[in-house]
Design a protein around this motif. Structure first.
Motif, PDB file in Angstrom:
ATOM      1  N   ALA A 108       0.824  -1.209   0.000  1.00  0.00           N
ATOM      2  CA  ALA A 108       0.000   0.000   0.000  1.00  0.00           C
ATOM      3  C   ALA A 108       0.856   1.255   0.000  1.00  0.00           C
ATOM      4  CB  ALA A 108      -0.919   0.007   1.213  1.00  0.00           C
ATOM      5  N   THR A 109       0.276   2.298  -0.549  1.00  0.00           N
ATOM      6  CA  THR A 109       0.736   3.667  -0.375  1.00  0.00           C
ATOM      7  C   THR A 109      -0.483   4.434   0.122  1.00  0.00           C
ATOM      8  OG1 THR A 109       0.215   4.247  -2.662  1.00  0.00           O
ATOM      9  CG2 THR A 109       2.478   3.569  -2.205  1.00  0.00           C
ATOM     10  N   ALA A 110      -0.249   5.595   0.697  1.00  0.00           N
ATOM     11  CA  ALA A 110      -1.375   6.362   1.223  1.00  0.00           C
ATOM     12  C   ALA A 110      -1.092   7.849   1.131  1.00  0.00           C
ATOM     13  CB  ALA A 110      -1.653   5.972   2.668  1.00  0.00           C
ATOM     14  N   LEU A 111      -2.153   8.598   1.213  1.00  0.00           N
ATOM     15  CA  LEU A 111      -2.085  10.048   1.265  1.00  0.00           C
ATOM     16  C   LEU A 111      -3.010  10.489   2.399  1.00  0.00           C
ATOM     17  CD1 LEU A 111      -1.169  12.747  -0.133  1.00  0.00           C
ATOM     18  CD2 LEU A 111      -3.335  12.634  -1.373  1.00  0.00           C
ATOM     19  N   ILE A 112      -2.478  11.259   3.322  1.00  0.00           N
ATOM     20  CA  ILE A 112      -3.320  11.781   4.391  1.00  0.00           C
ATOM     21  C   ILE A 112      -4.158  12.916   3.795  1.00  0.00           C
ATOM     22  CG2 ILE A 112      -3.388  12.878   6.655  1.00  0.00           C
ATOM     23  CD1 ILE A 112      -0.670  11.515   7.201  1.00  0.00           C
ATOM     24  N   VAL A 113      -5.442  12.671   3.665  1.00  0.00           N
ATOM     25  CA  VAL A 113      -6.354  13.611   3.022  1.00  0.00           C
ATOM     26  C   VAL A 113      -6.845  14.671   3.999  1.00  0.00           C
ATOM     27  CG1 VAL A 113      -8.565  13.802   1.804  1.00  0.00           C
ATOM     28  CG2 VAL A 113      -7.063  11.865   1.346  1.00  0.00           C
ATOM     29  N   GLY A 114      -7.040  14.268   5.241  1.00  0.00           N
ATOM     30  CA  GLY A 114      -7.534  15.215   6.230  1.00  0.00           C
ATOM     31  C   GLY A 114      -7.351  14.688   7.632  1.00  0.00           C
ATOM     32  N   ALA A 115      -7.311  15.579   8.583  1.00  0.00           N
ATOM     33  CA  ALA A 115      -7.248  15.217   9.995  1.00  0.00           C
ATOM     34  C   ALA A 115      -7.874  16.353  10.784  1.00  0.00           C
ATOM     35  CB  ALA A 115      -5.809  14.989  10.433  1.00  0.00           C
ATOM     36  N   GLU A 116      -8.702  15.985  11.755  1.00  0.00           N
ATOM     37  CA  GLU A 116      -9.335  17.006  12.577  1.00  0.00           C
ATOM     38  C   GLU A 116      -9.532  16.473  13.988  1.00  0.00           C
ATOM     39  OE1 GLU A 116     -12.910  17.792  10.402  1.00  0.00           O
ATOM     40  OE2 GLU A 116     -14.003  16.201  11.408  1.00  0.00           O
ATOM     41  N   PRO A 117      -9.446  17.351  14.959  1.00  0.00           N
ATOM     42  CA  PRO A 117      -9.654  16.937  16.350  1.00  0.00           C
ATOM     43  C   PRO A 117     -11.080  16.445  16.588  1.00  0.00           C
ATOM     44  CG  PRO A 117      -8.568  19.081  16.245  1.00  0.00           C
ATOM     45  CD  PRO A 117      -9.049  18.763  14.860  1.00  0.00           C
ATOM     46  N   VAL A 118     -11.198  15.405  17.399  1.00  0.00           N
ATOM     47  CA  VAL A 118     -12.466  14.926  17.940  1.00  0.00           C
ATOM     48  C   VAL A 118     -12.217  14.732  19.436  1.00  0.00           C
ATOM     49  CG1 VAL A 118     -13.276  13.828  15.810  1.00  0.00           C
ATOM     50  CG2 VAL A 118     -11.920  12.501  17.439  1.00  0.00           C
ATOM     51  N   THR A 119     -13.259  14.570  20.201  1.00  0.00           N
ATOM     52  CA  THR A 119     -13.093  14.411  21.637  1.00  0.00           C
ATOM     53  C   THR A 119     -12.137  13.255  21.943  1.00  0.00           C
ATOM     54  OG1 THR A 119     -15.322  15.255  22.015  1.00  0.00           O
ATOM     55  CG2 THR A 119     -14.303  14.023  23.824  1.00  0.00           C
ATOM     56  N   GLY A 120     -11.024  13.571  22.583  1.00  0.00           N
ATOM     57  CA  GLY A 120     -10.055  12.553  22.977  1.00  0.00           C
ATOM     58  C   GLY A 120      -9.056  12.152  21.914  1.00  0.00           C
ATOM     59  N   GLY A 121      -9.155  12.738  20.722  1.00  0.00           N
ATOM     60  CA  GLY A 121      -8.226  12.304  19.689  1.00  0.00           C
ATOM     61  C   GLY A 121      -8.362  13.041  18.381  1.00  0.00           C
ATOM     62  N   LEU A 122      -8.096  12.300  17.313  1.00  0.00           N
ATOM     63  CA  LEU A 122      -8.153  12.840  15.959  1.00  0.00           C
ATOM     64  C   LEU A 122      -8.959  11.920  15.065  1.00  0.00           C
ATOM     65  CD1 LEU A 122      -4.433  13.777  15.132  1.00  0.00           C
ATOM     66  CD2 LEU A 122      -6.295  15.341  15.700  1.00  0.00           C
ATOM     67  N   GLN A 123      -9.657  12.507  14.108  1.00  0.00           N
ATOM     68  CA  GLN A 123     -10.249  11.742  13.016  1.00  0.00           C
ATOM     69  C   GLN A 123      -9.361  11.968  11.801  1.00  0.00           C
ATOM     70  OE1 GLN A 123     -14.512  11.220  12.447  1.00  0.00           O
ATOM     71  NE2 GLN A 123     -14.269  12.221  10.449  1.00  0.00           N
ATOM     72  N   VAL A 124      -8.904  10.881  11.215  1.00  0.00           N
ATOM     73  CA  VAL A 124      -7.956  10.941  10.104  1.00  0.00           C
ATOM     74  C   VAL A 124      -8.581  10.294   8.870  1.00  0.00           C
ATOM     75  CG1 VAL A 124      -5.637  10.318   9.317  1.00  0.00           C
ATOM     76  CG2 VAL A 124      -6.045  10.774  11.739  1.00  0.00           C
ATOM     77  N   VAL A 125      -8.560  11.014   7.750  1.00  0.00           N
ATOM     78  CA  VAL A 125      -9.034  10.484   6.473  1.00  0.00           C
ATOM     79  C   VAL A 125      -7.795  10.226   5.615  1.00  0.00           C
ATOM     80  CG1 VAL A 125     -10.449  10.903   4.429  1.00  0.00           C
ATOM     81  CG2 VAL A 125     -11.190  11.766   6.672  1.00  0.00           C
ATOM     82  N   THR A 126      -7.695   8.998   5.136  1.00  0.00           N
ATOM     83  CA  THR A 126      -6.528   8.581   4.375  1.00  0.00           C
ATOM     84  C   THR A 126      -6.974   7.926   3.077  1.00  0.00           C
ATOM     85  OG1 THR A 126      -5.438   8.097   6.486  1.00  0.00           O
ATOM     86  CG2 THR A 126      -4.394   7.243   4.511  1.00  0.00           C
ATOM     87  N   SER A 127      -6.387   8.327   1.967  1.00  0.00           N
ATOM     88  CA  SER A 127      -6.626   7.667   0.686  1.00  0.00           C
ATOM     89  C   SER A 127      -5.550   6.598   0.515  1.00  0.00           C
ATOM     90  CB  SER A 127      -6.557   8.677  -0.460  1.00  0.00           C
ATOM     91  OG  SER A 127      -6.752   8.009  -1.690  1.00  0.00           O
ATOM     92  N   VAL A 128      -5.976   5.342   0.495  1.00  0.00           N
ATOM     93  CA  VAL A 128      -5.057   4.214   0.432  1.00  0.00           C
ATOM     94  C   VAL A 128      -5.167   3.551  -0.939  1.00  0.00           C
ATOM     95  CG1 VAL A 128      -4.363   2.020   1.475  1.00  0.00           C
ATOM     96  CG2 VAL A 128      -5.355   3.828   2.910  1.00  0.00           C
ATOM     97  N   THR A 129      -4.019   3.325  -1.556  1.00  0.00           N
ATOM     98  CA  THR A 129      -3.958   2.617  -2.838  1.00  0.00           C
ATOM     99  C   THR A 129      -3.185   1.325  -2.628  1.00  0.00           C
ATOM    100  OG1 THR A 129      -3.995   4.697  -4.062  1.00  0.00           O
ATOM    101  CG2 THR A 129      -3.183   2.747  -5.241  1.00  0.00           C
TER     102      THR A 129
END
Length: 154
Positions: A108-129
């Motif tokens: 796999a390779t990936a690209l971090i598309v987005g990340a934003e704080p949520v209660t207690g952590g982060l929500q991370v959106v990753t495009s994985v190929t």
């Protein structure tokens, strides 16, 4: 593998490509076990003799098997210090542009598309190929949504 020292460092990495990871084998035993787990015993997955004369020239992995390997493939790409728990929050989009022939290795390779704080952590959106060794097209392209929860004070 990329190691992020903190949530802030991960937030700053949006747009950053990651990988490729190591090659990972997909053999007939794994496909058969997945077929048993899901009750999907279609001949293109589990009958090598019949599949040899089929449209792919041999057995192919289930698309959902390929998708289920994303966690192990992505752990080859990055980690974040201080994570106490990671949760698969879902998928925004998934495609299987090419079949994954059984006996092939994938990575796999990936690209971090987005990340934003949520209660207690982060929500991370990753495009994985996910590519197969010798393949022209990817065998899976998925946009994953994960939640990372951190130890106190991180």
């Amino acid at each position: 593998m990329r190691t992020f020292a903190s949530p802030a460092e991960l937030l700053g990495a949006v747009g950053e490509p990651l990988g490729p990871g190591r090659w990972y084998p997909v053999d007939q035993d794994r496909v058969n076990l997945f077929a048993d787990a899901t009750d999907d015993h279609q001949w293109i997955h589990v009958d090598p003799q019949r599949a040899a004369a089929g449209p792919f020239g041999g057995t192919v992995a289930h698309g959902y098997l390929t998708l289920s390997l994303l966690p192990v493939l992505v752990t080859e790409l990055y980690r974040v210090d201080g994570v106490r728990m990671g949760v698969n929050y879902g998928l925004n989009r998934v495609r299987f542009p090419a079949p994954l022939r059984v006996g092939t290795r994938i990575r796999a390779t990936a690209l971090i598309v987005g990340a934003e704080p949520v209660t207690g952590g982060l929500q991370v959106v990753t495009s994985v190929t996910v590519e197969s060794a010798g393949g022209v097209k990817p065998v899976c392209v998925a946009e994953t949504v994960s939640r990372l929860y951190f130890e106190e004070g991180k």
